[in-house]
Design a protein around this motif. Structure first.
Motif, PDB file in Angstrom:
ATOM      1  N   UNK A 158     -15.888  31.773 -16.407  1.00 22.31           N
ATOM      2  CA  UNK A 158     -14.964  31.775 -17.547  1.00 22.31           C
ATOM      3  C   UNK A 158     -13.725  32.576 -17.161  1.00 22.31           C
ATOM      4  N   UNK A 159     -12.556  32.016 -17.418  1.00 23.36           N
ATOM      5  CA  UNK A 159     -11.305  32.686 -17.058  1.00 23.36           C
ATOM      6  C   UNK A 159     -10.185  32.108 -17.914  1.00 23.36           C
ATOM      7  N   UNK A 160      -8.984  32.645 -17.719  1.00 22.05           N
ATOM      8  CA  UNK A 160      -7.799  32.115 -18.394  1.00 22.05           C
ATOM      9  C   UNK A 160      -7.051  31.191 -17.438  1.00 22.05           C
ATOM     10  N   UNK A 161      -6.523  30.090 -17.956  1.00 22.37           N
ATOM     11  CA  UNK A 161      -5.600  29.286 -17.170  1.00 22.37           C
ATOM     12  C   UNK A 161      -4.292  30.056 -17.006  1.00 22.37           C
ATOM     13  N   UNK A 162      -3.734  30.041 -15.803  1.00 26.09           N
ATOM     14  CA  UNK A 162      -2.405  30.609 -15.590  1.00 26.09           C
ATOM     15  C   UNK A 162      -1.366  29.628 -16.118  1.00 26.09           C
ATOM     16  N   UNK A 163      -0.290  30.173 -16.659  1.00 21.74           N
ATOM     17  CA  UNK A 163       0.790  29.306 -17.134  1.00 21.74           C
ATOM     18  C   UNK A 163       2.024  29.550 -16.269  1.00 21.74           C
ATOM     19  N   UNK A 164       2.390  28.556 -15.511  1.00 22.18           N
ATOM     20  CA  UNK A 164       3.546  28.634 -14.630  1.00 22.18           C
ATOM     21  C   UNK A 164       4.688  27.820 -15.233  1.00 22.18           C
ATOM     22  N   UNK A 165       5.917  28.285 -14.993  1.00 13.24           N
ATOM     23  CA  UNK A 165       7.048  27.598 -15.614  1.00 13.24           C
ATOM     24  C   UNK A 165       8.278  27.687 -14.731  1.00 13.24           C
ATOM     25  N   UNK A 188      -4.713  29.721 -22.876  1.00 10.19           N
ATOM     26  CA  UNK A 188      -5.867  28.829 -22.847  1.00 10.19           C
ATOM     27  C   UNK A 188      -6.926  29.388 -21.903  1.00 10.19           C
ATOM     28  N   UNK A 189      -8.136  29.549 -22.432  1.00 11.91           N
ATOM     29  CA  UNK A 189      -9.274  29.932 -21.598  1.00 11.91           C
ATOM     30  C   UNK A 189     -10.028  28.675 -21.181  1.00 11.91           C
ATOM     31  N   UNK A 190     -10.764  28.782 -20.072  1.00 12.78           N
ATOM     32  CA  UNK A 190     -11.572  27.650 -19.635  1.00 12.78           C
ATOM     33  C   UNK A 190     -12.911  28.154 -19.131  1.00 12.78           C
ATOM     34  N   UNK A 191     -13.872  27.248 -19.091  1.00  9.42           N
ATOM     35  CA  UNK A 191     -15.162  27.531 -18.466  1.00  9.42           C
ATOM     36  C   UNK A 191     -15.497  26.365 -17.549  1.00  9.42           C
ATOM     37  N   UNK A 192     -16.235  26.656 -16.474  1.00  8.27           N
ATOM     38  CA  UNK A 192     -16.623  25.609 -15.540  1.00  8.27           C
ATOM     39  C   UNK A 192     -17.870  26.042 -14.787  1.00  8.27           C
ATOM     40  N   UNK A 193     -18.809  25.116 -14.656  1.00  8.41           N
ATOM     41  CA  UNK A 193     -20.005  25.346 -13.845  1.00  8.41           C
ATOM     42  C   UNK A 193     -20.184  24.163 -12.912  1.00  8.41           C
ATOM     43  N   UNK A 194     -20.423  24.435 -11.659  1.00 12.37           N
ATOM     44  CA  UNK A 194     -20.610  23.371 -10.680  1.00 12.37           C
ATOM     45  C   UNK A 194     -20.236  23.857  -9.295  1.00 12.37           C
ATOM     46  N   UNK A 195     -20.595  23.092  -8.262  1.00 16.99           N
ATOM     47  CA  UNK A 195     -20.379  23.526  -6.880  1.00 16.99           C
ATOM     48  C   UNK A 195     -18.942  23.313  -6.420  1.00 16.99           C
ATOM     49  N   UNK A 196     -18.601  23.936  -5.280  1.00 20.05           N
ATOM     50  CA  UNK A 196     -17.316  23.696  -4.641  1.00 20.05           C
ATOM     51  C   UNK A 196     -16.377  24.877  -4.732  1.00 20.05           C
ATOM     52  N   UNK A 197     -15.504  24.968  -3.742  1.00 16.44           N
ATOM     53  CA  UNK A 197     -14.563  26.082  -3.666  1.00 16.44           C
ATOM     54  C   UNK A 197     -13.158  25.698  -4.118  1.00 16.44           C
ATOM     55  N   UNK A 198     -12.736  24.461  -3.844  1.00 13.16           N
ATOM     56  CA  UNK A 198     -11.352  24.038  -4.139  1.00 13.16           C
ATOM     57  C   UNK A 198     -11.244  23.615  -5.599  1.00 13.16           C
TER      58      UNK A 198
END
Length: 343
Positions: free
Chosen positions: A136-143, A317-327
């Motif tokens: 769980x983390x926050x999405x970065x917002x780039x502009x 915006x926060x997000x969550x993700x579960x699953x394999x992989x580094x990229x």
């Protein structure tokens, strides 16, 4: 009292919409638009709506959890390459104790997705996701601001010198549409991108260029052998426009030389700024010349994040993700954060 947890059938659309109307909001777009409900959640192949529902002894819905599968837009992603994005999660107040967690665990066990996550989660549920093994983390917002604009109508930019940005160059670009998409993107290795969750050209075409309500623009970036597709959408209010980048497929290195490209697009379109909520491309965006918006409490600049209806405020915006992989690359367009709210 017994509670049954089951995936919804094609006959359940009105029950789902009524539940959202009565227990979420009468103005919720999924309570009002059958067309949007069908676009996001109707699964003809499996004869269901992609929701799991909790029903009481009288067969009344008392809780729901919606989901969107990446394979909805590209059938080749089904199975080992699929991602399940969680969406509408609501439980009736008098059934709230633990039922939401039961819905999530039941859906996970039924679908067994390789990747599962959500974008725009309520931070009150952060502990639940973490306990179940999600990151769980926050999405970065780039502009990037349009350097040719002097008086902003959408953004609130402090007077005085602006943050100095050094725009990279070297990348070329081409706009894609439904007619030239396949020929322009073949032999670029985009479908073999190592990014996860998995996406393909067919996913981009199905999810964005075939959208029934929004007009997305697909931008092909190329920098030598490195190529990527960026998906953008124009948002208009107050007589002005902003460009929102919502998804990405390909080699992140293609962004490194694209700073001048994005500034050219801003100037030719007249948009005040382009922004991108994402996780996983921070270094590449910074090298291109994008700035990172600080947390809302610290930001001196305001870049509106909501346009339906319009609000002049920064959004996180926060997000969550579960699953394999580094990229790992998670974007605003994942899950249902970039959906119409006014139809």
């Amino acid at each position: 009292m017994g509670i049954a947890l089951e995936l919804c059938g094609l006959a359940d659309r009105q029950d789902l919409m009524d539940f959202i109307r009565d227990y979420w909001s009468a103005n919720h777009v999924l309570a009002r638009s059958e067309a949007l409900m069908d676009w996001q959640h109707r699964d003809e192949a499996n004869q269901r709506y992609n929701f799991i529902a909790a029903r009481d002894d009288d067969k009344r819905i008392v809780g729901i959890l919606g989901f969107i599968l990446a394979s909805r837009y590209d059938a080749t992603l089904a199975g080992e390459a699929d991602t399940l994005w969680l969406t509408t999660w609501k439980v009736r107040p008098d059934f709230a104790h633990g039922l939401g967690l039961l819905l999530l665990r039941k859906l996970d066990s039924l679908m067994a997705p390789k990747w599962i996550g959500t974008v725009g989660l309520n931070l009150a549920t952060k502990g639940i996701y973490q306990a179940l093994g999600y990151h769980v983390d926050m999405l970065s917002r780039h502009y990037m601001l349009n350097g040719a604009v002097e008086n902003y109508k959408l953004a609130a930019v402090p007077a005085g010198p602006r943050d100095a940005t050094r725009l990279s160059s070297g990348a070329t670009f081409r706009w894609l549409d439904r007619d030239n998409f396949w020929t322009a993107t073949e032999d670029l290795g985009l479908d073999a991108s190592p990014q996860v969750p998995r996406k393909t050209r067919a996913f981009i075409h199905g999810r964005y260029l075939s959208h029934p309500f929004y007009r997305y623009q697909a931008l092909l970036l190329a920098d030598g052998p490195r190529a990527a597709i960026c998906v953008l959408r124009s948002c208009t209010a107050e007589g002005a426009t902003a460009l929102r980048m919502v998804d990405f497929l390909g080699d992140g290195a293609a962004l490194r030389g694209a700073g001048a490209t994005f500034q050219e697009i801003l100037r030719s379109s007249g948009a005040e700024y382009v922004d991108f909520f994402c996780s996983g491309l921070q270094a590449e965006l910074a090298e291109a010349g994008f700035l990172k918006l600080p947390p809302a409490k610290e930001a001196r600049i305001v870049l509106p994040g909501y346009f339906e209806p319009f609000e002049r405020s920064n959004v996180e915006l926060a997000f969550s993700l579960r699953g394999p992989g580094e990229a790992r690359i998670v974007c605003k367009g994942d899950a249902d954060q970039d959906r119409p709210n006014l139809l």
